[in-house]
Design a protein around this motif. Structure first.
Motif: not given
Length: 301
Positions: A123, A177, A181, A185-186, A190-191, A223, A226
């Motif tokens: 991003y 990342e 990044d 929002p995503a 996370t992945e 993050q 989570r």
């Protein structure tokens, strides 16, 4: 890929550092990066993240289009890999990488003289004071394999997971990342975490505006909580151009929502912490809502 690292009782020493750079002085910046890697290794660090585009400086602007600068970065990475063959540490080097007509904002992941992969920024901010789409292309949808810095083929892409294959370190999987990044929002992390990454490294160039530091810390804390992961964040610092932005070099290490280490603003210091990988994996196993995703692309050779 091979991460020849060792842990002690499930702990891994992680660090984030901001060497003082000079914009476009690739050879000089390579030497200060080497000094940071050696210093970290001497202090027992096994995973080190350095800032975004630390070989050139984040604020090199239209110099990113200069072929001499791009070639100098690749040559500097060859030198760094040669000089770190005997060091038991995995670390990132930020640099621009060309593939055909595109230039990617990359973090080269290096360990014991090997280039494991090139994680590209997905991003690209192009709002406010940021103009990254002027110079860079977003990470390709699927990893591209290429020869780079005398090694390869190595993958270039976003969301790569770097796994440790050594006995006793099966819980060490790294995700990278780059800066923005994390702010979307995503986030790719996370992945990567759902695919097994327990440590996320973020090479960044986050400028200072009123209130931003608190928001940045909250993002990293949330993050890491989570994802039940360790999160190390290295910020650009002194030496960057102040034409549009000022960088303070706040380096942070969080684990499962808790801040383990942080540097003061405008210091170029190194944040070091021992993260408990066994605990992170245990938390994931305990959580009934933790769902492993499909396999993320891996940097394997």
């Amino acid at each position: 890929m091979n991460l020849h690292l060792s842990q002690s009782d499930g702990f891994l020493r992680v660090a984030a550092a901001s060497p003082q750079i000079r914009v476009a002085d690739v050879e000089g910046n390579a030497e200060v990066a080497l000094a940071a890697v050696r210093d970290a290794a001497e202090r027992g660090v096994r995973a080190l993240v350095l800032p975004e585009l630390n070989l050139t400086g984040y604020t090199a602007a239209d110099l990113f289009h200069n072929r001499t600068l791009l070639h100098a970065c690749e040559a500097a990475l060859v030198h760094i890999l040669d000089e770190t063959r005997e060091l038991p540490i995995v670390f990132t080097i930020g640099l621009p990488v060309t593939v055909a007509e595109n230039i990617y904002n990359c973090a080269a992941v290096c360990c014991a003289g090997e280039l494991l992969g090139l994680t590209a920024k997905k991003y690209l901010p192009n709002y406010g004071e940021f103009y990254e789409r002027r110079w860079f292309a977003p990470a390709p949808t699927d990893p591209v394999w290429l020869e780079f810095a005398g090694q390869g083929p190595v993958p270039l892409g976003s969301g790569l997971v770097y796994r440790c294959c050594d006995e006793g370190t099966e819980d060490l999987a790294l995700g990278i990342e780059v800066c923005e990044d994390l702010w979307v929002p995503a986030p790719p992390s996370t992945e990567m975490a759902l695919a097994g990454a327990t440590v996320i490294l973020n090479p960044s160039a986050s400028d200072e505006i009123i209130g931003k530091a608190d928001y940045r810390r909250s993002l990293i804390s949330n993050q890491s909580a989570r994802l039940y992961c360790a999160y190390a964040y290295a910020d650009a610092s002194e030496g960057e151009s102040t034409t549009d932005m000022v960088f303070a070099g706040e380096n942070l290490v969080y684990e499962n929502g808790s801040k383990l280490a942080a540097t003061k603003l405008l210091t170029c210091d190194m944040a070091i912490a021992d993260v408990d990988l066994d605990r992170l994996v245990a938390e994931r196993r305990r959580s009934t809502t933790w769902t492993r995703a499909g396999d993320a692309p891996e940097a394997t050779t």
